[in-house]
Design an enzyme around this catalytic site. Structure first.
Site, PDB file in Angstrom:
ATOM      1  CD1 TRP A  76      83.981  -2.260 108.597  1.00  0.00           C
ATOM      2  CD2 TRP A  76      82.646  -3.551 107.341  1.00  0.00           C
ATOM      3  NE1 TRP A  76      84.359  -3.566 108.782  1.00  0.00           N
ATOM      4  CE2 TRP A  76      83.557  -4.383 108.026  1.00  0.00           C
ATOM      5  CE3 TRP A  76      81.714  -4.137 106.488  1.00  0.00           C
ATOM      6  CZ2 TRP A  76      83.563  -5.772 107.895  1.00  0.00           C
ATOM      7  CZ3 TRP A  76      81.719  -5.518 106.364  1.00  0.00           C
ATOM      8  CH2 TRP A  76      82.629  -6.317 107.053  1.00  0.00           C
TER       9      TRP A  76
ATOM     10  NE  ARG B 237      81.750  -8.634 115.156  1.00  0.00           N
ATOM     11  CZ  ARG B 237      83.012  -8.815 115.508  1.00  0.00           C
ATOM     12  NH1 ARG B 237      83.536  -8.162 116.496  1.00  0.00           N
ATOM     13  NH2 ARG B 237      83.782  -9.655 114.850  1.00  0.00           N
TER      14      ARG B 237
ATOM     15  CE  LYS C 109      92.514  -5.183 115.442  1.00  0.00           C
ATOM     16  NZ  LYS C 109      92.521  -6.313 114.498  1.00  0.00           N
TER      17      LYS C 109
ATOM     18  CG  ASP D  32      87.875  -3.858 117.058  1.00  0.00           C
ATOM     19  OD1 ASP D  32      87.470  -2.889 116.402  1.00  0.00           O
ATOM     20  OD2 ASP D  32      87.906  -5.020 116.598  1.00  0.00           O
TER      21      ASP D  32
ATOM     22  CG  ASN E 298      84.143  -4.561 116.042  1.00  0.00           C
ATOM     23  OD1 ASN E 298      84.528  -4.254 114.919  1.00  0.00           O
ATOM     24  ND2 ASN E 298      84.912  -5.183 116.906  1.00  0.00           N
TER      25      ASN E 298
ATOM     26  CG  ASP F 249      87.751  -4.992 109.565  1.00  0.00           C
ATOM     27  OD1 ASP F 249      88.828  -4.889 110.167  1.00  0.00           O
ATOM     28  OD2 ASP F 249      86.653  -5.064 110.144  1.00  0.00           O
TER      29      ASP F 249
HETATM   30  C1  DGJ Z   1      87.122  -5.874 113.775  1.00  0.00           C
HETATM   31  C2  DGJ Z   1      88.557  -5.601 113.472  1.00  0.00           C
HETATM   32  O1  DGJ Z   1      88.680  -4.592 112.513  1.00  0.00           O
HETATM   33  C3  DGJ Z   1      89.216  -6.897 113.012  1.00  0.00           C
HETATM   34  O2  DGJ Z   1      90.533  -6.663 112.623  1.00  0.00           O
HETATM   35  C4  DGJ Z   1      89.139  -7.890 114.138  1.00  0.00           C
HETATM   36  O3  DGJ Z   1      89.893  -7.430 115.228  1.00  0.00           O
HETATM   37  C5  DGJ Z   1      87.687  -8.109 114.545  1.00  0.00           C
HETATM   38  N1  DGJ Z   1      87.028  -6.860 114.828  1.00  0.00           N
HETATM   39  C6  DGJ Z   1      87.605  -8.989 115.763  1.00  0.00           C
HETATM   40  O4  DGJ Z   1      86.334  -9.101 116.262  1.00  0.00           O
END
Ligand code: DGJ
Length: 622
Positions: free
Chosen positions: A177, A419, A452, A454, A456, A523
């Site tokens: 990351w 998270r 978008k 995502d 995480n 990111d």
């Molecule tokens: C991770 C993404 O890579 C960011 O660009 C953003 O969207 C955040 N999550 C939001 O929680």
């Protein structure tokens, strides 16, 4: 004609490359050739017919089998490992026929086990203009008892054999990351070099892509054999150099913790692997993949992508109608064409501890829903885009309170949060249906042009209580569920452009690009850090898929023009807090955005040449 059937077997030809296979005297389906295209189909060498090596290695150990099963006096990486209902763990496959289909572009070779009613079909599709061959496998249990698949890879790709051990070099991508897509170029050692993901998704750490050369190829010349796997879950790549001078690369589903119960009458289809040969160096390899992806993979093909603004680095979770409206006005004045509201807009979402799973606008932040903000953005001449993270749930959410059993977990173990979130079990059809309904409503009720998507966190405690088959099928069924949810939304809303994000570049592969036109590469938006990442990403993915924002990230900011120039190598976006930019900065940005729009057709649709590597110089040029 791309496929020829001759006395020696089959020859697959692309524009500049040839690939040959055939049955040897021992009855094994063997690889014969992969390299520059020869003049006539009969020019390709016959299938090799080696003998064993004393009592320690059978002939099969020394035969470059196209799809080796686990059996015999053979210790190389096999592609297939099964346990039959009676406990036998040995597969003996022999060719029983072949078909050439689809206007001579697809070869299907049918293999059958010598004892059990068990069939394997190897599929080869020739993509002539791109010098690429696509391979995948269908496995059928025609017995009246279930069997278990323990490994079912997509392909084994063989490089030219060299008894001295060839001295091949492996190029691959690794990272983490904030530091994804680092290109590594290393001698390929004897034994097995294994790259993989065990994370449920493609991962930031390695990508299922390889390029192999003899150690002397450059960007603009030299032989390169390259390939990739189209899969967004656990995958494995095994590059093996044997002690008999054979070098091969296998790609497929990761067999680590994998099992699949194949019931009578059922078939299992592997993900597809794609590979190519070029004598035009690493740029030649990349350009073939770029063209193929733009023409054959991306949902919107070569359509030009808009300059976007994204709110994340400016407002984080603190989004509401007024704040987003103010940013939107500034963005429109710069020439931005698409305004994307990132995380923070949905029910109960003020930080990362709550809200995931409840995909309706937060009534405190958007008392009249999203419609007024979207109308304002459309009035400003921009499209509207939205962030979602559908596969995840916070324990503090209405969804989790209603369905705590919907997450991936083992009943007797803690549910490890990352998270503050858990992963919905997308292997379950009821979870898939919930997500389709929730996201379809969002897209139907709002004028959304861009999503978008995502993800995480990575998996832990990969349990699936009450799984109908083997719970280890989770690894594959989750990804198939993801494709079903995303694919259904795409079918219902074909104009929407999707972006694949997983905390940056954690999910980028040839399969997700059938659903998403773009990838959020990292990111880390600091431009100097971005250059090597962009170089790595460009090895296989075209610039039109590479979303890149200009931001204010970092303790000191390089000149705005440099930040723009780096982002202009892909799909330009802006992610800075525009309310803090000075008049001079906004004027400069307006000019650079206008310049990008002029050169955008070349950047997004043109042939990319890497002129200077950031690994060798301070800066790069493409
Ligand atoms: C991770 C993404 O890579 C960011 O660009 C953003 O969207 C955040 N999550 C939001 O929680």
């Amino acid at each position: 004609m791309p496929i020829h059937t001759t006395e020696q077997g089959w020859v697959l030809e692309t524009h500049a490359a040839g690939y040959a296979l055939g049955v040897n005297r021992a009855g094994l389906l063997a690889h014969r050739y992969w390299g520059v295209r020869l003049l006539y189909p009969d020019d390709y060498p016959a299938a090799p017919d080696p003998t064993g090596w004393a009592s320690f290695n059978g002939a099969a150990q020394r035969t470059p089998e196209e799809y080796p099963g686990y059996n015999d006096l053979k210790y190389i990486e096999p592609c297939l490992k099964v346990t039959f209902a009676d406990g036998v763990r040995d597969v003996w496959l022999r060719v029983e026929g072949a078909d050439v289909r689809d206007s001579d572009t697809q070869l299907d070779i049918h293999l059958r086990d010598q004892h059990y009613p068990f069939r394997v079909t190897l599929h080869y599709r020739v993509h002539e203009p791109y010098d690429l061959i696509e391979r995948w496998v269908t496995i059928a249990n025609e017995d009246n008892a279930p069997m278990t698949l323990e490994r079912a890879w997509s392909a084994q790709w063989h490089l030219p054999c060299d008894e001295r051990g060839a001295g091949y070099r492996l190029s691959h991508l690794s990272g983490r990351w904030l530091d994804e897509w680092q290109l590594r170029r290393e001698p390929l050692a004897r034994g097995v070099t294994r790259l993989e993901s065990r994370r449920l998704t493609t991962s930031h750490h390695h990508n299922p892509w390889f390029a192999i050369d003899r150690g002397t190829s450059e960007e603009d010349h030299g032989e390169v054999w390259f390939g990739a796997l189209a899969w967004s879950g656990n995958w494995a790549l095994a590059a093996e150099v044997t002690d008999f001078g054979s070098t091969r690369v296998s790609l497929g589903l990761n067999d680590w913790d994998f099992a699949w119960r194949l019931d009578p009458g059922q078939t299992f289809t592997t993900p597809h692997s794609l590979a190519g040969y070029t004598a035009d160096g690493f740029t030649g390899a990349s350009q073939r993949l770029h063209d193929y992806i733009r023409d054959q993979v991306l949902p919107h093909g070569r359509a030009l992508h808009k300059v976007l603004y994204n709110s994340w680095e400016a407002t984080s979770f603190d989004v509401d109608e007024a704040a987003q409206g103010a940013l939107a006005a500034r963005a429109a004045a710069l020439g931005v064409e698409l305004f994307v509201m990132d995380d923070g807009w949905f029910h109960g979402r003020d930080d990362d501890t709550a809200g995931l799973g409840d995909w309706s606008p937060d009534a405190r932040k958007f008392p009249h829903g999203l419609a007024p903000l979207i109308a304002r953005i459309n009035e400003l001449g921009m499209d509207f885009g939205l962030w979602v993270e559908p596969e995840m749930v916070n324990t503090d959410s209405d969804l989790y309170r209603a369905h705590p059993d919907w997450v991936i977990h083992f009943p007797t173990r803690p549910r490890t949060e990352a998270r503050h979130q858990l992963i919905l079990n997308l292997a379950r059809p009821d979870v898939q249906d919930y997500l389709i309904t929730a996201l379809d409503r969002l897209l139907a009720e709002n004028n959304i042009a861009f999503i978008k998507w995502d993800m995480n966190r990575n998996v832990s405690e990969p349990g699936w209580p009450d799984a109908p088959g083997d719970p280890r099928e989770l690894w594959v069924r989750y990804v198939e569920g993801l494709y079903r949810v995303w694919g259904t939304l795409r079918e219902r809303h074909p104009a929407v452009v999707f972006q694949s994000c997983s905390g940056g570049g954690g999910r980028a592969d040839l399969a997700i690009l059938r659903l998403a036109d773009q990838v959020w590469v990292s990111d880390n938006t600091a431009p100097a850090a971005r250059l090597p990442m962009q170089e790595g990403y460009s090895q296989l993915f075209p610039a039109c898929t590479m979303e890149a924002w200009v931001t204010d990230m970092g303790p000191t900011y390089p000149p705005l023009s440099f930040r723009f120039h780096v982002s202009m190598c892909g799909v330009l976006g802006v992610g800075a807090d525009l309310l803090r930019w000075s008049d001079a900065e906004r004027a400069e940005a307006t000019e650079l955005i206008a310049l990008y729009k002029r050169i955008r057709p070349i950047v997004q649709r043109g042939d990319q040449y890497r002129l200077r590597s950031p690994r060798a110089h301070a800066y790069s040029a493409v």
